[in-house]
Scaffold this active site. Structure first.
Site, short mmCIF file in Angstrom:
data_model
loop_
_atom_site.label_atom_id
_atom_site.label_comp_id
_atom_site.label_asym_id
_atom_site.label_seq_id
_atom_site.Cartn_x
_atom_site.Cartn_y
_atom_site.Cartn_z
CG ASP A 56 -4.80 31.63 -22.82
OD1 ASP A 56 -3.66 31.13 -22.74
OD2 ASP A 56 -5.23 32.44 -21.98
CG HIS A 65 -1.33 31.31 -20.21
ND1 HIS A 65 -2.34 32.07 -20.76
CD2 HIS A 65 -0.63 32.15 -19.41
CE1 HIS A 65 -2.25 33.32 -20.32
NE2 HIS A 65 -1.22 33.39 -19.50
CB SER A 68 -2.28 35.78 -17.76
OG SER A 68 -1.64 36.14 -18.94
#
Length: 729
Positions: free
Chosen positions: A146, A203, A520
């Site tokens: 990530d 994220h 995600s």
């Protein structure tokens, strides 16, 4: 001199002669990153990474200086496949193709990243059920590819965490005090200005805490969604492999991250990124994941955010768990109230307490991307989500800048009833397409339309949940139609999880959270579930864990109706796969469809891949002397391309439930197709006993597609396999 010494000397001589004989400089502007696949010589095994790296260097083109020559290699891969990433020109690749051991070289692709209450929604509660029996993922290491991680966030405190397993070989590229018994590893492979694994995008922090964040009391966003936050496997360890920046994820970095994770000793990989589908032999996530499952590592991947359109699913290799996105039963309610008394519920994180209940003039602003000609001062502006200039929040900024008092944002048709909870800059709500049309009709029905917004705060118990989010990518897979994808859906809309910075507030705080959406977010939910199952059943293979998740999935929502899609109509199997994950049921599935890694070889040969293409995936020389149809793979679901001729396939199930048990099969749905299953009863006398059945599909009427499922049921268990029958053109 031994063979290894001779080989090393030869490589050095090759490198030296290449540099000496070079007659030109390579223009750096002509170079791009290529990922090069090689095959091992039959008589050489590299036990030392330095020797492997040296052999990789011997494939580089001639260059003007030795230093330039050596600097071309960006990564030398050891675990995912034999090969490297290097800066090359197309002409240099053509020269390299002539060297023995060369398989392929392709320019890297840039992939994109595909974000409290969800554990409760999934039936996970402290000291009860699965969280008790599996110790909440204790002893399991989840690796995430990530954008990095915020190590100081309280979600990654190690209160109550034991040390990592002795097998762990990973590194912490923060300073020594940043990692602990929760965050046991953090490495950077994203070649950007910041060379640390620190998350500057958000994220990675979000997905990590979703999968395995520790308990944090008082988690909320601007006071909404308040509660105790935790990941799905709160006792699991976290290892971050930073491969993404805000500009995307370089393929060479991703492969390097997978390569490191395998070597470090992770148990589960969570990969919330992807790109458009390509054949598996060109898909380095698929290739890397195959190497991972060979080592017993479970791999969870996001399905993509290209819904609601069909044939958009990515990460569709059958050895991956491909995860679509669903809603939970939580809404952060903001209700549009019209002058005619009608009310339409939408969502907004920004919940102003002092917004007047007085009805204000309501005006249609279209897409709200050009408000200058319209007088919106003091009015509530109705905007739609069309246009490409502004995001949802930015549309509100335009309304506020023009003097508008509030905004009602309505979905375009394709987005249906999927509503996002955003941090708006003014009083606002996002409502469904259908409700938006009703409000639009109201504005046209009267000369003086008026409205207000009533902010209701966090509401739990939406009976439509779970619903497929509009953006969740759909099947069928363009790469392998005979494998039903996605495999499963899980929470992916309006997920509250850790964030590296404060959101919508002027003051900063160490305890910061954000609400974002995407597959995600559903991917780490399933990675966390896999960690729970891995902890409870350490002897289960990745395929067995995957089967347990799929065959126990829910196919009805809280209202006991079929799970709907974004239109609130029943979702098809290309939207939900096997259904919505049910972790507690997955812990005790009764039967599993197991697949050993070598079983994928005849499947890949059946896709008409060449020997070299299959070899590139499985990292050994393969000769396709036998092949099977896609539907013959021992998969927990069925996707059947059925013509006029009957098709028969064999499935084998393994008993992991009760030693002495009898299962009987039933068929549901699949209209227009006759299913014949033999035998109709499976009787087991021992645990881990395997039994097989044959299933024959034959069209009874002329239909292009049909869907349904079969269940094998005992007195305790119900093992469900979805069936999608279609006819390709």
């Amino acid at each position: 001199m031994d063979f290894r010494s001779v080989f090393t000397l030869v490589c050095i001589l090759i490198l030296h002669s290449s540099a000496t004989l070079a007659g030109h400089f390579t223009n750096q502007n002509d170079l791009e990153t290529y990922i090069v696949h090689l095959e091992f010589p039959d008589d050489i095994f590299f036990s030392d990474s330095d020797d492997l790296y040296l052999w990789h260097q011997s494939f580089l083109p001639t260059t003007s200086t030795n230093s330039d020559h050596l600097s071309r290699i960006i990564y030398s891969y050891r675990h995912v496949f034999n090969g490297f990433a290097a800066l090359l020109s197309s002409e240099e690749v053509k020269t390299m193709e002539k060297k023995p051991g060369f398989v392929s070289a392709r320019p890297q692709r840039v992939l994109q990243m595909h974000t409290t209450h969800s554990p409760d929604f999934l039936g996970l509660n402290q000291n009860v059920g699965l969280w008790n029996t599996s110790n909440s993922g204790e002893g399991v290491i989840i690796g995430l590819l990530d954008s990095g991680i915020a190590p100081r966030h309280p979600s990654f405190n190690d209160n109550g965490m034991p040390p990592p397993p002795s097998k762990w070989k990973g590194k912490c590229e923060f300073n020594l005090t940043a990692c602990n018994n929760k965050l046991i590893g953090a490495r950077n492979f994203a070649r950007s200005i910041n060379l640390s694994p620190l998350d500057e995008e958000g994220h990675g922090t979000h997905t990590s805490s979703t999968a395995a964040g520790n308990f944090v009391e008082g988690a909320n966003l601007l006071g909404s969604a308040n509660g105790t936050a935790s990941g799905i496997a709160p006792r699991a360890h976290v290892a971050m492999y930073k491969v993404c920046t805000s500009e995307g994820c370089q393929e060479s970095d991703i492969v390097a991250g997978i390569d490191a994770a395998i070597g470090d000793g992770v148990d589960v990989l969570s990969i919330s990124l992807g790109a458009s589908p390509v054949p598996f032999y060109e898909d380095n996530i698929a290739i890397g994941a195959y190497s991972a499952i060979e080592k017993g590592i479970f791999v969870s991947c996001s399905a993509g955010n290209s819904g609601p359109f069909n044939a958009t699913v990515s990460n569709s290799a059958p050895w991956l768990l491909t995860v679509g996105a669903s809603t939970t039963d939580r809404k952060i309610s903001a209700v549009a109230v019209l002058g005619n008394g009608q009310q339409y519920e939408g969502e907004s994180v920004f919940q102003p307490r002092n917004f007047s209940r007085k009805l204000l003039p309501l005006i249609d602003g279209g897409s709200c991307e050009l408000l200058a000609p319209i007088d919106v001062k003091g009015k509530i502006v109705l905007c739609d989500t069309s246009g490409v200039m502004y995001t949802r929040v930015q549309k509100g900024e335009q309304v506020k800048k023009a003097g508008g008092a509030a905004m009602i944002l309505m979905n375009i048709k394709a987005r249906g009833y999927t509503t996002f909870a955003d941090v708006h800059v003014l009083p606002a709500t996002l409502i469904s397409y259908n409700d938006g049309q009703k409000i639009l009709n109201y504005t046209k029905s009267t000369s003086a339309p008026v409205a207000t917004i009533s902010f209701k705060g966090t509401r739990i118990g939406d009976k439509n949940a779970p619903t497929v989010a509009f953006f969740s990518s759909r099947g069928p897979s363009l790469v392998s139609q005979g494998i039903l994808k996605p495999d499963i859906i899980g929470p992916g809309l309006n997920i509250l999880a850790a964030w590296p910075t404060s959101v919508g507030q002027k003051t900063s705080s160490k305890s910061t959270f954000n609400i974002i959406s995407g597959t995600s977010m559903s991917c780490p939910h399933l990675a966390g579930v896999a960690a729970l199952l891995k902890s409870a059943h350490p002897d289960w293979s990745p395929a067995a864990i995957k089967s347990a998740i799929m065959t126990t999935a829910d196919f009805v929502n809280l209202a006991n109706n079929p799970i709907p899609d974004e239109t609130l109509n029943p979702a098809d199997l290309f939207s939900i796969g096997s259904g919505h994950v049910n972790p507690s049921k997955a812990n005790d599935p009764g039967l599993v469809y197991d697949i050993q890694p070598e079983a994928y070889v005849p499947y890949l040969c059946g896709l008409n891949y060449t020997d070299d293409q299959v070899s590139a995936i499985v990292r050994r020389n393969v000769r396709c002397t036998s092949s099977i149809a896609e539907a013959e793979l021992n998969y927990p679901s069925f996707a059947i391309n059925l013509g006029s001729t009957a098709q028969t396939y064999t499935r084998t199930v393994t008993n992991v439930g009760e030693a002495n048990s009898t299962y009987t099969v039933q068929v549901f749905g699949v209209k227009g197709v006759k299913l014949s299953i033999k035998p109709t009863t499976l009787t087991f006398s021992a645990l881990n006993q395997k039994l097989s059945y044959n299933i024959t599909f034959k069209r009874s009427v002329s239909v292009d597609s049909s869907q349904g499922y079969i269940t094998w049921s005992s007195t305790k268990y119900s093992v469900r396999s979805p069936i999608a029958v279609f006819r390709s053109e």
